[in-house]
Design a protein around this motif. Structure first.
Motif, short mmCIF file in Angstrom:
data_model
loop_
_atom_site.label_atom_id
_atom_site.label_comp_id
_atom_site.label_asym_id
_atom_site.label_seq_id
_atom_site.Cartn_x
_atom_site.Cartn_y
_atom_site.Cartn_z
N PRO A 185 47.00 49.47 48.02
CA PRO A 185 47.19 50.90 48.30
C PRO A 185 47.71 51.13 49.72
N ARG A 186 48.28 52.28 49.94
CA ARG A 186 48.60 52.68 51.31
C ARG A 186 47.31 52.83 52.09
N LYS A 187 47.33 52.41 53.33
CA LYS A 187 46.16 52.48 54.20
C LYS A 187 44.96 51.79 53.55
N ALA A 188 45.22 50.62 52.97
CA ALA A 188 44.17 49.86 52.30
C ALA A 188 43.06 49.50 53.28
N SER A 189 41.84 49.49 52.79
CA SER A 189 40.69 49.10 53.59
C SER A 189 39.81 48.16 52.78
N VAL A 190 38.91 47.49 53.46
CA VAL A 190 37.98 46.61 52.76
C VAL A 190 37.05 47.43 51.88
N ALA A 191 36.66 48.62 52.34
CA ALA A 191 35.81 49.49 51.53
C ALA A 191 36.51 49.89 50.23
N MET A 192 37.81 50.15 50.31
CA MET A 192 38.57 50.48 49.11
C MET A 192 38.60 49.29 48.15
N GLN A 193 38.69 48.07 48.71
CA GLN A 193 38.67 46.89 47.85
C GLN A 193 37.34 46.79 47.12
N ALA A 194 36.24 47.13 47.79
CA ALA A 194 34.93 47.13 47.14
C ALA A 194 34.89 48.15 46.01
N ASP A 195 35.49 49.31 46.22
CA ASP A 195 35.56 50.33 45.17
C ASP A 195 36.36 49.82 43.98
N ALA A 196 37.38 49.02 44.25
CA ALA A 196 38.18 48.46 43.16
C ALA A 196 37.35 47.51 42.31
N TYR A 197 36.45 46.75 42.93
CA TYR A 197 35.57 45.88 42.16
C TYR A 197 34.69 46.71 41.22
N ALA A 198 34.18 47.83 41.72
CA ALA A 198 33.36 48.70 40.87
C ALA A 198 34.17 49.21 39.68
N SER A 199 35.41 49.58 39.93
CA SER A 199 36.27 50.05 38.84
C SER A 199 36.52 48.95 37.82
N LEU A 200 36.73 47.73 38.30
CA LEU A 200 36.93 46.61 37.39
C LEU A 200 35.70 46.38 36.53
N LEU A 201 34.53 46.36 37.14
CA LEU A 201 33.30 46.15 36.37
C LEU A 201 33.07 47.27 35.37
N ASP A 202 33.41 48.50 35.76
CA ASP A 202 33.31 49.62 34.82
C ASP A 202 34.17 49.38 33.59
N SER A 203 35.39 48.91 33.82
CA SER A 203 36.31 48.70 32.71
C SER A 203 35.84 47.59 31.78
N LEU A 204 35.04 46.67 32.32
CA LEU A 204 34.51 45.55 31.53
C LEU A 204 33.11 45.83 30.99
N ASN A 205 32.61 47.04 31.26
CA ASN A 205 31.25 47.44 30.83
C ASN A 205 30.18 46.50 31.38
N ILE A 206 30.36 46.11 32.62
CA ILE A 206 29.38 45.27 33.30
C ILE A 206 28.66 46.11 34.33
#
Length: 303
Positions: free
Chosen positions: A82-103
């Motif tokens: 993303p534009r202005k990517a941050s480590v916190a945003m990367q953590a949010d992406a992990y949450a989104s991934l786990l949501d999509s996998l129902n984990i």
């Protein structure tokens, strides 16, 4: 050039055959691969990596009875940045991934530069982390710095990188992947080093992620004692930190200090092996398995 093109075809075929998937989230495109059927472990790769490197590291360090979800972090392979990517945003992406996998809940293993976002994920989503494992972690303290000129020469051009690791490997293995100069390289270790360097290809598909790691993510965690975004003392999740005493990249003293700051943590200190923990894969795998068991993580089913 014939050898170069043949080896580039081989590495691209290898990556394609791993059957990764891409999902779309509010954080952009996220690439991942999933193997196994046991309790989920999110594998977070290091610098110059991708989901493929995460799978390689997981194969060396995580019991095969666990389910490994290996993610390509921002800017690596088919994951967008993303534009202005941050480590916190990367953590949010992990949450989104786990949501999509129902984990709902997972153990997290962060390798090297992947430790920054692993720590951030644990801080931001503690209810979703059963255990945190940091292997050769980038941690608060002194860290390596690469000039942007050197980065642009070696990490933006596949052929230049390939030629360097093919004909000048001994020159790069200390500075780039943390093999101590005094460490004795056996034929087995030489093969491991060659394999890792080869699997950083194609660097052109990892350059955005590497740039983010070297000039944003890693400096942020190195200086986190002055950064309110890293209240490391607030981590309540059981944490295992694994570090070699002779690691020239992720300094052992930083790992020791990290353990002192995390309340429920302990350190596995290896006497040698450098950043790659050469010669200690089975010991590390056994220790990680025991640690997960001790924190009521089952290797037989998702609990």
């Amino acid at each position: 050039m014939t050898r170069y093109h043949r080896e580039m075809r081989a590495i691209k075929k290898y990556i394609n055959n791993l059957d990764s998937r891409v999902i779309e989230t509010n954080c952009g495109s996220i690439e991942y691969a999933k193997i196994g059927n046991g309790y989920p472990v999110l594998a977070v790769h290091g610098n110059a990596g991708g989901f493929d490197q995460g799978l390689i590291m997981a194969n060396k360090t995580i019991n095969s009875k666990f389910q490994v979800i290996s993610v390509s972090r921002f800017g690596y392979l088919r994951s967008s940045i993303p534009r202005k990517a941050s480590v916190a945003m990367q953590a949010d992406a992990y949450a989104s991934l786990l949501d999509s996998l129902n984990i709902g809940k997972t153990a997290v293993v962060g390798y090297s530069a992947g430790s920054a976002s692993s720590i951030q994920f644990t801080l931001r989503y503690p209810e979703r982390v059963s255990a945190l494992i940091l292997v050769s972690p980038a941690a608060p303290g002194k860290g390596p710095v690469m000039s942007k000129a050197l980065f642009n020469i070696f990490f933006r051009n596949d052929f230049v990188y390939w030629a360097t690791i093919t004909y000048f490997r001994s020159w790069v293995q200390d500075a780039w992947i943390g093999v101590p100069k005094e460490f004795t390289i056996t034929p087995e270790y030489e093969a491991n080093i060659r394999d890792l360097l080869f699997h950083i290809l194609p660097v052109s598909a990892r350059v955005d992620g590497s740039f983010f790691d070297i000039y944003t993510s890693s400096p942020e965690i190195f200086n986190s004692s002055k950064n309110e975004n890293y209240p490391i003392e607030d981590i309540e999740i059981p944490t295992l930190v694994i570090s070699a005493q002779d690691d020239p990249l992720a300094l052992h003293e930083n790992a020791q200090a990290l353990v002192e700051r995390i309340p429920h943590s302990r350190l596995l200190a290896l006497p040698d092996g450098g950043h790659l923990l050469l010669g200690h894969n089975e010991e590390v795998k056994s220790e990680i398995t025991r640690f997960l068991h001790s924190n009521k993580v089952s290797i037989d089913k998702n609990i």
